[in-house]
Design a protein around this motif. Structure first.
Motif, PDB file in Angstrom:
ATOM      1  N   ALA A   1       0.840  -1.208   0.000  1.00 17.90           N
ATOM      2  CA  ALA A   1       0.000   0.000   0.000  1.00 17.90           C
ATOM      3  C   ALA A   1       0.870   1.252   0.000  1.00 17.90           C
ATOM      4  O   ALA A   1       0.623   2.195  -0.765  1.00 17.90           O
ATOM      5  N   ARG A   2       1.901   1.259   0.833  1.00 22.99           N
ATOM      6  CA  ARG A   2       2.796   2.417   0.876  1.00 22.99           C
ATOM      7  C   ARG A   2       3.463   2.627  -0.480  1.00 22.99           C
ATOM      8  O   ARG A   2       3.544   3.751  -0.980  1.00 22.99           O
ATOM      9  N   ASN A   3       3.907   1.552  -1.105  1.00 19.95           N
ATOM     10  CA  ASN A   3       4.534   1.666  -2.418  1.00 19.95           C
ATOM     11  C   ASN A   3       3.556   2.160  -3.481  1.00 19.95           C
ATOM     12  O   ASN A   3       3.919   2.969  -4.338  1.00 19.95           O
ATOM     13  N   ARG A   4       2.312   1.700  -3.434  1.00 18.68           N
ATOM     14  CA  ARG A   4       1.291   2.168  -4.398  1.00 18.68           C
ATOM     15  C   ARG A   4       1.019   3.655  -4.175  1.00 18.68           C
ATOM     16  O   ARG A   4       0.834   4.395  -5.130  1.00 18.68           O
ATOM     17  N   ILE A   5       0.970   4.095  -2.920  1.00 16.94           N
ATOM     18  CA  ILE A   5       0.739   5.514  -2.617  1.00 16.94           C
ATOM     19  C   ILE A   5       1.879   6.346  -3.197  1.00 16.94           C
ATOM     20  O   ILE A   5       1.645   7.380  -3.828  1.00 16.94           O
ATOM     21  N   ILE A   6       3.096   5.891  -3.021  1.00 15.09           N
ATOM     22  CA  ILE A   6       4.255   6.612  -3.558  1.00 15.09           C
ATOM     23  C   ILE A   6       4.190   6.649  -5.079  1.00 15.09           C
ATOM     24  O   ILE A   6       4.423   7.696  -5.697  1.00 15.09           O
ATOM     25  N   ASP A   7       3.859   5.531  -5.708  1.00 20.14           N
ATOM     26  CA  ASP A   7       3.747   5.497  -7.168  1.00 20.14           C
ATOM     27  C   ASP A   7       2.686   6.476  -7.663  1.00 20.14           C
ATOM     28  O   ASP A   7       2.900   7.196  -8.638  1.00 20.14           O
ATOM     29  N   HIS A   8       1.538   6.499  -6.992  1.00 20.38           N
ATOM     30  CA  HIS A   8       0.475   7.427  -7.394  1.00 20.38           C
ATOM     31  C   HIS A   8       0.924   8.883  -7.217  1.00 20.38           C
ATOM     32  O   HIS A   8       0.621   9.730  -8.041  1.00 20.38           O
ATOM     33  N   SER A   9       1.643   9.152  -6.151  1.00 18.70           N
ATOM     34  CA  SER A   9       2.096  10.532  -5.932  1.00 18.70           C
ATOM     35  C   SER A   9       3.123  10.931  -6.980  1.00 18.70           C
ATOM     36  O   SER A   9       3.155  12.084  -7.406  1.00 18.70           O
ATOM     37  N   ARG A  10       3.960  10.003  -7.410  1.00 17.22           N
ATOM     38  CA  ARG A  10       4.926  10.313  -8.471  1.00 17.22           C
ATOM     39  C   ARG A  10       4.214  10.652  -9.772  1.00 17.22           C
ATOM     40  O   ARG A  10       4.624  11.563 -10.482  1.00 17.22           O
ATOM     41  N   LYS A  11       3.159   9.935 -10.073  1.00 21.18           N
ATOM     42  CA  LYS A  11       2.398  10.232 -11.290  1.00 21.18           C
ATOM     43  C   LYS A  11       1.775  11.620 -11.206  1.00 21.18           C
ATOM     44  O   LYS A  11       1.756  12.365 -12.172  1.00 21.18           O
ATOM     45  N   ARG A  12       1.252  11.966 -10.025  1.00 22.97           N
ATOM     46  CA  ARG A  12       0.655  13.298  -9.844  1.00 22.97           C
ATOM     47  C   ARG A  12       1.697  14.388  -9.963  1.00 22.97           C
ATOM     48  O   ARG A  12       1.426  15.469 -10.479  1.00 22.97           O
ATOM     49  N   ARG A  13       2.923  14.120  -9.469  1.00 24.38           N
ATOM     50  CA  ARG A  13       3.988  15.122  -9.531  1.00 24.38           C
ATOM     51  C   ARG A  13       4.337  15.487 -10.960  1.00 24.38           C
ATOM     52  O   ARG A  13       4.783  16.584 -11.232  1.00 24.38           O
ATOM     53  N   GLU A  14       4.168  14.565 -11.883  1.00 28.09           N
ATOM     54  CA  GLU A  14       4.450  14.866 -13.274  1.00 28.09           C
ATOM     55  C   GLU A  14       3.475  15.919 -13.793  1.00 28.09           C
ATOM     56  O   GLU A  14       3.809  16.705 -14.672  1.00 28.09           O
ATOM     57  N   GLU A  15       2.256  15.932 -13.251  1.00 23.87           N
ATOM     58  CA  GLU A  15       1.252  16.885 -13.682  1.00 23.87           C
ATOM     59  C   GLU A  15       1.386  18.233 -12.970  1.00 23.87           C
ATOM     60  O   GLU A  15       1.165  19.282 -13.553  1.00 23.87           O
TER      61      GLU A  15
END
Length: 184
Positions: A64-78
């Motif tokens: 879950a922590r890794n998925r949260i980090i992955d999602h936040s990285r995708k948002r950071r691109e935007e």
């Protein structure tokens, strides 16, 4: 002898509420939290089918922590979230953040932003995982050291030390970009 597979229905029922609360404290929207929760359980079933998971709770929360980090990285691109420059006495991280968050849309600015963002991503990728995670979670996600300590069981002093080393490395690694683009 191979360990026995876990019953996915039981795992889901036993951990769904705890994981949902864990994820909800770390994401912006309920929909995003539900997506992450579904991803975690989907990955669990896929993984457990091939290689049964021994410590289910630890595996679920780490995933879950890794998925949260992955999602936040995708948002950071935007968009680039506001950083909390607590360890940034020189303004270095703040100035790079300001550049990345600048909404000017000239071709030069877009190119510069893409170039700087690429270097920041590379530098973050070069950090040891423990340092990178603490830096990203405190600076880009807004978590406090106390929250991280409670969630991970790692002492606050250790987290502070990891972040200090991450900031020190990033300053060193990104100094050329800072000099070339952000100083007069």
């Amino acid at each position: 002898m191979k360990p026995e597979r876990n019953n996915p229905t039981e795992v889901f029922e036993n951990y769904r509420r705890q994981l949902r609360a864990f994820i909800a404290r770390r994401v912006d929207s309920e929909a995003e939290g539900e997506d992450i929760l579904q991803e975690v359980f989907m990955r669990f079933v896929q993984t457990d089918t091939v290689n049964p998971v021994g410590q289910v709770a630890a595996w679920l929360f780490r995933t879950a922590r890794n998925r949260i980090i992955d999602h936040s990285r995708k948002r950071r691109e935007e968009r680039m979230p506001q950083m909390h420059g607590q360890d940034d006495e020189s303004g270095f991280v703040s100035e790079i953040t300001a550049l990345l968050a600048d909404e000017s849309s000239s071709p030069e600015m877009e190119y510069l932003r893409a170039l700087v963002w690429e270097e920041v991503e590379k530098a973050l990728g070069e950090l040891p995982a423990a340092q990178r995670d603490v830096f990203e979670l405190t600076e880009m996600e807004g978590f406090t050291f106390r929250e991280l300590a409670e969630d991970t069981g790692i002492p606050v002093a250790t987290l502070l030390s990891r972040k200090h080393y991450a900031v020190k490395y990033l300053r060193s690694r990104l100094a050329d970009i800072y000099e070339a683009f952000l100083t007069d």
